[in-house]
Design an enzyme around this catalytic site. Structure first.
Site, mmCIF file in Angstrom:
data_model
loop_
_atom_site.group_PDB
_atom_site.id
_atom_site.type_symbol
_atom_site.label_atom_id
_atom_site.label_comp_id
_atom_site.label_asym_id
_atom_site.label_seq_id
_atom_site.Cartn_x
_atom_site.Cartn_y
_atom_site.Cartn_z
ATOM 1 N N PHE A 156 0.779 -1.336 0.031
ATOM 2 C CA PHE A 156 -0.146 0.227 -0.025
ATOM 3 C C PHE A 156 0.690 1.556 0.168
ATOM 4 O O PHE A 156 1.022 2.155 1.089
ATOM 5 C CB PHE A 156 -1.195 0.182 1.266
ATOM 6 C CG PHE A 156 -1.627 -1.567 1.667
ATOM 7 C CD1 PHE A 156 -2.944 -1.642 1.086
ATOM 8 C CD2 PHE A 156 -0.991 -2.751 1.902
ATOM 9 C CE1 PHE A 156 -3.433 -2.593 1.278
ATOM 10 C CE2 PHE A 156 -2.134 -3.249 2.451
ATOM 11 C CZ PHE A 156 -2.939 -3.799 1.983
ATOM 12 N N ASP B 89 0.756 -0.852 -4.943
ATOM 13 C CA ASP B 89 -0.068 -0.440 -4.724
ATOM 14 C C ASP B 89 -1.219 -0.468 -5.840
ATOM 15 O O ASP B 89 -0.966 -1.037 -6.774
ATOM 16 C CB ASP B 89 -0.526 1.035 -4.726
ATOM 17 C CG ASP B 89 -0.735 1.743 -3.869
ATOM 18 O OD1 ASP B 89 -1.053 2.923 -2.708
ATOM 19 O OD2 ASP B 89 -2.222 1.846 -4.516
ATOM 20 N N SER B 90 -2.543 -0.761 -5.416
ATOM 21 C CA SER B 90 -3.750 -0.989 -6.466
ATOM 22 C C SER B 90 -3.769 -0.379 -7.756
ATOM 23 O O SER B 90 -4.378 -0.188 -8.311
ATOM 24 C CB SER B 90 -4.814 -1.578 -6.133
ATOM 25 O OG SER B 90 -5.597 -0.486 -5.065
ATOM 26 N N ASN C 7 -3.071 -5.513 -6.799
ATOM 27 C CA ASN C 7 -3.892 -5.833 -5.558
ATOM 28 C C ASN C 7 -2.990 -6.047 -4.043
ATOM 29 O O ASN C 7 -2.135 -7.567 -4.348
ATOM 30 C CB ASN C 7 -5.040 -6.854 -5.367
ATOM 31 C CG ASN C 7 -5.657 -6.735 -4.089
ATOM 32 O OD1 ASN C 7 -5.132 -6.998 -3.214
ATOM 33 N ND2 ASN C 7 -6.961 -7.050 -4.376
ATOM 34 N N ALA C 8 -2.171 -5.957 -3.111
ATOM 35 C CA ALA C 8 -2.069 -5.837 -2.391
ATOM 36 C C ALA C 8 -2.279 -7.540 -1.930
ATOM 37 O O ALA C 8 -0.817 -8.311 -1.202
ATOM 38 C CB ALA C 8 -1.162 -5.067 -1.017
ATOM 39 N N ASP D 81 0.449 -0.328 4.709
ATOM 40 C CA ASP D 81 -0.266 1.043 5.613
ATOM 41 C C ASP D 81 -1.128 0.675 5.037
ATOM 42 O O ASP D 81 -1.176 1.913 3.747
ATOM 43 C CB ASP D 81 0.679 2.073 4.873
ATOM 44 C CG ASP D 81 0.430 3.356 5.487
ATOM 45 O OD1 ASP D 81 -0.210 3.369 6.535
ATOM 46 O OD2 ASP D 81 0.873 4.374 5.111
ATOM 47 N N CYS E 45 -5.052 3.089 9.686
ATOM 48 C CA CYS E 45 -5.413 4.979 9.369
ATOM 49 C C CYS E 45 -6.959 5.072 10.475
ATOM 50 O O CYS E 45 -7.462 6.174 9.746
ATOM 51 C CB CYS E 45 -5.032 5.647 8.525
ATOM 52 S SG CYS E 45 -5.968 4.721 6.698
HETATM 53 N N1 SAH Z 1 2.079 3.903 2.806
HETATM 54 C C1 SAH Z 1 1.385 5.726 2.150
HETATM 55 C C2 SAH Z 1 -0.318 5.151 1.612
HETATM 56 C C3 SAH Z 1 -1.235 4.099 1.205
HETATM 57 S S1 SAH Z 1 -2.357 5.046 1.421
HETATM 58 C C4 SAH Z 1 2.132 6.871 2.007
HETATM 59 O O1 SAH Z 1 3.010 6.612 3.005
HETATM 60 O O2 SAH Z 1 2.200 7.791 1.506
HETATM 61 C C5 SAH Z 1 -3.238 3.536 1.263
HETATM 62 C C6 SAH Z 1 -2.995 3.258 -0.148
HETATM 63 O O3 SAH Z 1 -3.755 1.623 -0.714
HETATM 64 C C7 SAH Z 1 -3.351 3.806 -1.341
HETATM 65 O O4 SAH Z 1 -2.463 4.561 -1.824
HETATM 66 C C8 SAH Z 1 -4.648 2.489 -2.363
HETATM 67 O O5 SAH Z 1 -4.762 2.985 -3.550
HETATM 68 C C9 SAH Z 1 -4.090 1.812 -1.988
HETATM 69 N N2 SAH Z 1 -5.062 0.548 -1.881
HETATM 70 C C10 SAH Z 1 -6.276 0.573 -1.301
HETATM 71 N N3 SAH Z 1 -6.780 -0.883 -1.474
HETATM 72 C C11 SAH Z 1 -5.324 -1.505 -2.040
HETATM 73 C C12 SAH Z 1 -5.533 -2.986 -2.202
HETATM 74 N N4 SAH Z 1 -6.255 -3.506 -2.132
HETATM 75 N N5 SAH Z 1 -3.640 -3.670 -2.641
HETATM 76 C C13 SAH Z 1 -3.102 -2.082 -2.866
HETATM 77 N N6 SAH Z 1 -2.796 -1.254 -2.641
HETATM 78 C C14 SAH Z 1 -4.940 -0.420 -2.117
#
Ligand code: SAH
Length: 394
Positions: free
Chosen positions: A221, A243-244, A269-270, A295, A335
Site C-alpha cells: 500500500f 499499490d493497486s 492488489n496487495a 499501510d 488509519c
Molecule cells: N504508505 C503510503 C500511504 C498509503 S494510503 C504513504 O506513506 O504514502 C493507502 C493506499 O492503499 C492507497 O494508495 C490506495 O491506492 C492503496 N490500496 C487500497 N486498496 C489496495 C489493495 N487492495 N492493494 C494495494 N493497494 C491498495
C-alpha cells in the site's frame, strides 16, 4: 445568540467537545445551520461557544469555553497560535499540517502547508460558511502564493455539504516539487488524487527507514512511494513496493527517478501479491523480506463493519509475518479511528499466534505532532502503528 441546554451526563462533561442531538435538553432561540450557539447546563451555567448544525448527528462542536464569535480576528488569532505551535515543533521544512480541527480550536477546519502553498478543507457547515474569513486570516499571517480548496472528502456529506475543489487565492501551482527529510516528491495540490503527501506519516518514514539499511524491503500500500522512497534512500538492499492505484504507482516511479533511487514498483492488489508470495514458499522456508511495511487504507468507515475490517487486517498481518526472513521486521499502520490501538495490537497478536511466530515490539507509532490528539476527544486520533520483530528459532 441562541443557546443549547445540555443534558446532565453528556460527553461534554467528560472532556469531549461534541454535543450529540440526544444530549440536547432544549434549544433556546432559532439557530440556523452553521451558526454560533452558546452552551449551558440545566442550571444555566455557561459552558462555552459552539458551532451548530442540526443536519448532523453531532449538532454542536465547542470551540471556546468563553463567549466567542467566529469573526476575522478570531480566525487570525487561532491561525497565529497554530503557526507558533508548529514553529516550536522544529520541523526541518515548512511542510506540515498547520491547523488540525479541534486540536487547534477550529472544529472541522484542516489546513496543510507546503511552504507558500496552503490546502484547505472545511468539513463542518460553520467553517464552510466562513471560508472567506479563513482565507483572510491566512493572508494576514502569511503571504500565500496559493490557497487551494480540497473539499472532496466524503465526510462533508454528514454535514450536508457538497464536494468541491478549487483555488481560493492566487493561482494553482500545478505539479509542485517539495522535499521532506531529504526525499524529493512531486505533489499536485489541486488535481492530485490525494491532497499532497501523508504529512501524518513523516516521522514514521524516518523511524522505519532507520531499520532499512541493507534490508530487503516490501512496502505494501505504498501510494506515491512514501516508505519505499525513504527506505531506499536509507540504503536498503532492495525495495519492492505495491499499490493497486496505477496513477499512484506512476507518480511513485517519477519520485524514485527524481531521487536517483531504484525501487521495483508493482501496480497490483496487495492481498493477491502477499498471497502469491506466500504460496511460492516451500514448507518451513524462510521468507524473502527483512522489512515489510503495511499501510493500508481504512478498511472501515464505521463501527458496524469493524469485524470485517479486523479480518482484513489479520489476513495481511498473517501473510506478512510468514514472508519475513529470520529476525525480520514488520512495520504496520492503521488509519481508521474506529479501530482502537488495543484492537489493532490484538489483531497483530492473533496473527502472530496463527503464524506460530513470537514477535517483540520495537516501537509504537502515531500521527506526527502537527496532528495532535486530544485524549478526551478520541476522534482526533486515527493513526496508530507498531513495529515488531519476528523471533524465529527461539
Ligand atoms: N504508505 C503510503 C500511504 C498509503 S494510503 C504513504 O506513506 O504514502 C493507502 C493506499 O492503499 C492507497 O494508495 C490506495 O491506492 C492503496 N490500496 C487500497 N486498496 C489496495 C489493495 N487492495 N492493494 C494495494 N493497494 C491498495
Amino acid at each position: 445568540m441562541s443557546t443549547l441546554v445540555i443534558k446532565p451526563r453528556a460527553r461534554l462533561f467528560h472532556g469531549h467537545e461534541w454535543v450529540y442531538a440526544t444530549e440536547v435538553q432544549r434549544v433556546l432561540g432559532d439557530p440556523q445551520p452553521g451558526a454560533v450557539v452558546q452552551l449551558q447546563n440545566v442550571k444555566n451555567r455557561p459552558l462555552g461557544s459552539a458551532i451548530y448544525n442540526p443536519h448532523s448527528q453531532i449538532v454542536a462542536r465547542r470551540f471556546s469555553r468563553r463567549k466567542q464569535d467566529l469573526d476575522a480576528d478570531f480566525f487570525q488569532r487561532r491561525i497565529e497560535r497554530a503557526l507558533t505551535l508548529r514553529e516550536a515543533m522544529g520541523f526541518s521544512e515548512p511542510v506540515y499540517r498547520l491547523v488540525w480541527s479541534e486540536a487547534d480550536g477550529l472544529p472541522g477546519l484542516v489546513i496543510d502547508r507546503y511552504g507558500p502553498h496552503f490546502v484547505l478543507q472545511t468539513l463542518t457547515m460553520a467553517m464552510d460558511q466562513r471560508k472567506k474569513l479563513i482565507v483572510k486570516g491566512l493572508n494576514a499571517v502569511f503571504q500565500p502564493k496559493s490557497i487551494i480548496e480540497r473539499n472532496d472528502s466524503p465526510i462533508r456529506k454528514a454535514e450536508g455539504l457538497e464536494a468541491v475543489t478549487g483555488v481560493l487565492h492566487g493561482a494553482s501551482p500545478g505539479p509542485l516539487e517539495i522535499e521532506v527529510l531529504g526525499v524529493r516528491q512531486t505533489v499536485d495540490l489541486l488535481e492530485g488524487q490525494k491532497t499532497g503527501i501523508y504529512l501524518d506519516q513523516i516521522d514514521n518514514y524516518a523511524a522505519v527507514a532507520a531499520l532499512a539499511k541493507g534490508a530487503r524491503v516490501l512496502d505494501c500500500f505504498c501510494n506515491q512511494g512514501g516508505f519505499a522512497l525513504h527506505c531506499a534512500r536509507a540504503g536498503a538492499a532492495s525495495v519492492t513496493a505495491v499499490d493497486s492505484s496505477e496513477s499512484a504507482i506512476a507518480t511513485a516511479r517519477v519520485n524514485a527517478a527524481a531521487n536517483g533511487l531504484t525501487i521495483d514498483f508493482v501496480a497490483a492488489n496487495a492481498f493477491d501479491l502477499l498471497k502469491k508470495a506466500e504460496s511460492a514458499l516451500s514448507p518451513g522456508e524462510e521468507g524473502p523480506y527483512d522489512l515489510i511495511v503495511l499501510d493500508p487504507p481504512s478498511f472501515t468507515r464505521n463501527r458496524k463493519s469493524l469485524n470485517d475490517a479486523l479480518r482484513g487486517y489479520k489476513e495481511i498481518h498473517l501473510r506478512a509475518l510468514k514472508l519475513l526472513a529470520r529476525d525480520g521486521i514488520l512495520a504496520t499502520f492503521c488509519c481508521s479511528h474506529h479501530v482502537s490501538r488495543g484492537e489493532f495490537l490484538q489483531v497483530l497478536c492473533d496473527a502472530s499466534v496463527d503464524a506460530k511466530q513470537t514477535v517483540r515490539l520495537l516501537a509504537t507509532h502515531g500521527q506526527r505532532r502537527d496532528h495532535p490528539v486530544i485524549p478526551t476527544l478520541p476522534e482526533t486520533e486515527y493513526l496508530k502503528g507498531h513495529t515488531v520483530q519476528a523471533m524465529a528459532g527461539w
